[in-house]
Design a protein around this motif. Structure first.
Motif, PDB file in Angstrom:
ATOM      1  N   THR A 187      88.398  28.957  17.509  1.00 19.33           N
ATOM      2  CA  THR A 187      88.628  29.705  16.269  1.00 19.33           C
ATOM      3  C   THR A 187      88.274  28.794  15.110  1.00 19.33           C
ATOM      4  O   THR A 187      88.413  27.574  15.184  1.00 19.33           O
ATOM      5  CB  THR A 187      90.090  30.156  16.146  1.00 19.33           C
ATOM      6  N   HIS A 188      87.787  29.389  14.053  1.00 28.47           N
ATOM      7  CA  HIS A 188      87.388  28.609  12.885  1.00 28.47           C
ATOM      8  C   HIS A 188      87.648  29.442  11.636  1.00 28.47           C
ATOM      9  O   HIS A 188      87.873  30.651  11.718  1.00 28.47           O
ATOM     10  CB  HIS A 188      85.902  28.239  12.964  1.00 28.47           C
ATOM     11  N   CYS A 189      87.603  28.800  10.501  1.00 30.83           N
ATOM     12  CA  CYS A 189      87.726  29.487   9.214  1.00 30.83           C
ATOM     13  C   CYS A 189      86.335  29.674   8.645  1.00 30.83           C
ATOM     14  O   CYS A 189      85.651  28.690   8.328  1.00 30.83           O
ATOM     15  CB  CYS A 189      88.606  28.690   8.253  1.00 30.83           C
ATOM     16  N   ARG A 199      90.044  32.646   2.773  1.00 29.45           N
ATOM     17  CA  ARG A 199      90.392  32.127   4.097  1.00 29.45           C
ATOM     18  C   ARG A 199      90.121  33.244   5.091  1.00 29.45           C
ATOM     19  O   ARG A 199      90.653  34.343   4.964  1.00 29.45           O
ATOM     20  CB  ARG A 199      91.859  31.712   4.145  1.00 29.45           C
ATOM     21  N   ARG A 200      89.289  32.960   6.073  1.00 26.61           N
ATOM     22  CA  ARG A 200      88.883  34.004   7.021  1.00 26.61           C
ATOM     23  C   ARG A 200      88.798  33.396   8.421  1.00 26.61           C
ATOM     24  O   ARG A 200      87.778  32.820   8.810  1.00 26.61           O
ATOM     25  CB  ARG A 200      87.532  34.603   6.615  1.00 26.61           C
ATOM     26  N   LYS A 201      89.879  33.490   9.158  1.00 28.86           N
ATOM     27  CA  LYS A 201      89.930  32.910  10.491  1.00 28.86           C
ATOM     28  C   LYS A 201      89.289  33.865  11.489  1.00 28.86           C
ATOM     29  O   LYS A 201      89.596  35.056  11.511  1.00 28.86           O
ATOM     30  CB  LYS A 201      91.383  32.621  10.892  1.00 28.86           C
ATOM     31  N   VAL A 217      74.974  21.262  20.962  1.00 29.43           N
ATOM     32  CA  VAL A 217      75.163  22.139  19.804  1.00 29.43           C
ATOM     33  C   VAL A 217      76.374  21.607  19.054  1.00 29.43           C
ATOM     34  O   VAL A 217      77.479  21.562  19.596  1.00 29.43           O
ATOM     35  CB  VAL A 217      75.403  23.603  20.222  1.00 29.43           C
ATOM     36  N   TYR A 218      76.160  21.144  17.822  1.00 29.52           N
ATOM     37  CA  TYR A 218      77.237  20.566  17.025  1.00 29.52           C
ATOM     38  C   TYR A 218      77.864  21.616  16.118  1.00 29.52           C
ATOM     39  O   TYR A 218      77.211  22.569  15.695  1.00 29.52           O
ATOM     40  CB  TYR A 218      76.710  19.424  16.153  1.00 29.52           C
ATOM     41  N   GLU A 219      79.126  21.406  15.811  1.00 31.30           N
ATOM     42  CA  GLU A 219      79.792  22.262  14.825  1.00 31.30           C
ATOM     43  C   GLU A 219      79.240  21.977  13.434  1.00 31.30           C
ATOM     44  O   GLU A 219      78.954  20.826  13.108  1.00 31.30           O
ATOM     45  CB  GLU A 219      81.303  22.006  14.816  1.00 31.30           C
ATOM     46  N   PRO A 220      79.082  23.001  12.596  1.00 29.33           N
ATOM     47  CA  PRO A 220      78.683  22.744  11.204  1.00 29.33           C
ATOM     48  C   PRO A 220      79.800  22.035  10.450  1.00 29.33           C
ATOM     49  O   PRO A 220      80.978  22.163  10.786  1.00 29.33           O
ATOM     50  CB  PRO A 220      78.430  24.142  10.641  1.00 29.33           C
ATOM     51  N   GLU A 221      79.430  21.287   9.444  1.00 29.20           N
ATOM     52  CA  GLU A 221      80.425  20.565   8.661  1.00 29.20           C
ATOM     53  C   GLU A 221      81.253  21.532   7.819  1.00 29.20           C
ATOM     54  O   GLU A 221      80.743  22.525   7.310  1.00 29.20           O
ATOM     55  CB  GLU A 221      79.741  19.535   7.754  1.00 29.20           C
ATOM     56  N   LYS A 222      82.518  21.196   7.659  1.00 25.56           N
ATOM     57  CA  LYS A 222      83.397  22.019   6.830  1.00 25.56           C
ATOM     58  C   LYS A 222      83.152  21.743   5.354  1.00 25.56           C
ATOM     59  O   LYS A 222      82.827  20.629   4.958  1.00 25.56           O
ATOM     60  CB  LYS A 222      84.862  21.753   7.186  1.00 25.56           C
ATOM     61  N   GLN A 223      83.330  22.791   4.553  1.00 27.22           N
ATOM     62  CA  GLN A 223      83.147  22.692   3.109  1.00 27.22           C
ATOM     63  C   GLN A 223      84.454  23.051   2.398  1.00 27.22           C
ATOM     64  O   GLN A 223      85.291  23.768   2.958  1.00 27.22           O
ATOM     65  CB  GLN A 223      82.040  23.639   2.638  1.00 27.22           C
ATOM     66  N   PRO A 224      84.643  22.561   1.177  1.00 32.29           N
ATOM     67  CA  PRO A 224      85.859  22.923   0.432  1.00 32.29           C
ATOM     68  C   PRO A 224      85.880  24.413   0.115  1.00 32.29           C
ATOM     69  O   PRO A 224      84.838  25.009  -0.174  1.00 32.29           O
ATOM     70  CB  PRO A 224      85.755  22.089  -0.852  1.00 32.29           C
TER      71      PRO A 224
END
Length: 559
Positions: A187-189, A199-201, A217-224
């Motif tokens: 699960t991710h936001c 916020r959208r989980k 396959v890497y996860e994309p970086e999180k952004q503010p």
């Protein structure tokens, strides 16, 4: 190791249904590798969703209903229409002209898994039939391209699918393993991946075929996260034509406007139950000069309206200096005299009148009338909910004695979030198709409209925190979902059709384009590395690991 250079090239696509993406790559001798996604096709049963898909992605949409015959009947409560034909794998194969796409993204209907639906309704045959579209869609894709597998399959839904749809997910994962895929689920936001103002989980399953995509396959970086104000602060005010037809402020009952004003930012309907009836009063701020407004003799007049009156909301009186001319005489001392409250009166005469000079006739009385000294003490009386009522009379008018009650019951069974007023300086909650009566679709707006030119209605009630608690427009919800502000032809964003309810439903169903873009970039990157036999070291978390063979010679997933 080959030199690797990737260009950021824009959105992939968004839509309430599934879609497939292909990519083109070109090698530049002096800069390495460049790549971009090309939207091949989208599939949805909703004709308006298909129109939105084509308008926003520039790809071709195909209207196809993926229900089986039996599940169509269970969900719709009637037999399929004449000519209904179940979609088969060869139909999917033909949509993509016989060539396997590099990536397929599917976001099947989530209503049956959503927490907005009661457990009883979710367990019904109707919604179980809807839920089975998840496994039917995956099965069609796997069978359609079994001789030339799709490189990566992305499956997105609400997080509750892991509990309400656990049996279906187990079947899907067994199918993927059978067809040779490695996968991981998490699960991710979406807000953190796409840098949204909400916020959208969400739940995401990523499956890759190791023969097509052997790399990590890497996860994309999180952004503010952005705030609601960051997103809507630069938009036109609601009802401004510059925002288009989707930027219309919902017209609400007056009682609903009052409720919104009383709910603190960040709260919802439950806060209303903590308010004492006598705690607040509405204060009317009239437009123009207001009630009893007196305009200047040497200034421009306020707008002349057909309902102008001395006690109205627009000034209808004038400070006329020509007293002598109007009275046709030059009055002597004492005419219109106002006596002071704290001084003795002038001589009382029998001919004392306001417009004459004889005797005292007017007083500057500092004692403003109040309810306690009026003739009737039962005007607009409000009884406590837990006390006895006064005598019931035949009058229906609250100003003439008809009692009112401070009723704590809203008259409806609201769920958490109903009438939710969101903070302007914080990220929004998940954007859904709900309106203010069934979700958090209002904001404590710091920006107030121009009072002189605002539409009438809606009313503007300034809440105790100094902001305007108002519904978010459909256009603003689309912006929080990451959609573009304008169409290709320069018009403000406008989805197909004319229904706000249907617009909101499709907006809530969409995958935010910035989130899809972020996921698509890591997808594109791993495909390019696979093609050119490149590799990468990264600090990012791995979503899907390379192939691993167990002692029995079987492919297993180490994610």
């Amino acid at each position: 190791m080959k030199d690797l250079h990737l260009f950021r090239v824009g959105h992939i696509f968004c839509g309430s249904g599934g879609g497939a993406i292909g990519f083109e790559q070109a090698k530049q001798e002096y800069r390495g590798i460049a790549g971009r996604f090309v939207t091949v096709a989208g599939i949805d049963s909703d004709p308006e969703a298909c129109q939105d898909f084509e308008a926003l992605t520039y790809g071709q949409a195909h209207r196809m209903d993926l229900f089986s015959y039996d599940d169509y009947s269970l969900f719709h409560g009637k037999q399929p229409p004449k000519g209904f034909k179940e979609v088969m794998p060869e139909d999917i194969f033909e949509v993509f002209e016989g060539k396997a796409p590099d990536t397929i993204f599917t976001s099947p209907p989530c209503k049956g898994f959503s927490g907005l639906l009661s457990k009883a309704a979710a367990a019904s045959e109707k919604y179980q039939a809807l839920n089975r579209l998840t496994i039917r869609g995956i099965t069609l894709v796997l069978e359609a391209f079994k001789h030339d597998p799709v490189g990566i399959i992305l499956f997105e839904n609400v997080p509750l699918i892991t509990s309400r749809g656990s049996a279906l997910l187990s079947e899907i994962k067994l199918l993927l393993q059978k067809y040779g895929y490695l996968f991981t689920e998490s699960t991710h936001c979406c807000g953190e991946i796409g840098g949204l103002g909400q916020r959208r989980k969400r739940y995401l399953l990523i499956a890759r075929h190791p023969a097509k995509v052997p790399s990590f396959v890497y996860e994309p970086e999180k952004q503010p996260l952005k705030t609601i104000g960051d997103i809507i602060g630069h938009l036109p005010m609601p009802d401004d034509p510059a925002g288009g037809p989707m930027h219309r402020l919902p017209r609400l009952d007056m009682i609903t406007w009052i409720r919104l004003a009383l709910i603190p930012a960040g709260g919802d309907w439950r806060d209303l139950q903590r308010i004492a009836p006598e705690e607040y009063r509405l204060a009317y701020i009239p437009r123009g000069g207001g009630s009893y407004g007196v305009q200047k003799w040497d200034d421009v007049s306020d707008t002349v309206i057909g309902h102008a009156g001395v006690r109205g909301s627009n000034s209808a009186a004038i400070a006329d200096p020509r007293v002598g001319y109007l009275l046709n005489h030059s009055p002597r001392e004492g005419v219109y005299r106002i006596m002071r409250f704290e001084e003795p009166s002038t001589t009382v005469t029998g001919s004392a009148k306001v417009g004459r000079s004889n005797g005292a006739s007017c007083i500057a009385d500092p004692r403003l009338p109040n309810q306690s000294i009026k003739r009737f003490s039962n005007k607009m009386q409000i009884h406590s909910f837990d006390s006895s009522a006064a005598t019931i009379t035949g009058t229906p008018d609250v100003q003439a004695g008809a009692p009112s009650v401070a009723d704590p019951r809203l008259g409806c069974s609201c769920r958490n979030g109903s009438y939710g007023v969101q903070n302007y300086d914080a990220p929004a909650k998940t954007v859904t198709g709900a309106d203010i009566h069934s979700g958090s679709a209002a904001v404590a707006d710091k920006l107030l409209p121009d009072m002189s030119s605002r539409p009438d209605p809606p009313p503007i009630i300034i809440a105790p925190d100094g902001t305007w608690h108002r519904p978010l427009t459909t256009y603003e919800l689309a912006m929080l979902q990451g959609l573009p502000t304008h169409m290709r032809d320069g018009r403000p964003l406008q989805l197909a059709g004319k229904s706000d309810a249907r617009w909101r439903e499709r907006i809530g169903n969409m995958v935010p384009p910035p989130t899809a873009e972020a996921i698509g970039e890591v997808d594109l990157k791993v495909k390019l590395m696979s093609i050119f036999d490149a590799w990468e070291l990264s600090h990012s978390k791995i979503w899907v690991v390379p192939v691993s063979i167990n002692p029995d010679g079987q492919i297993e997933n180490r994610a």
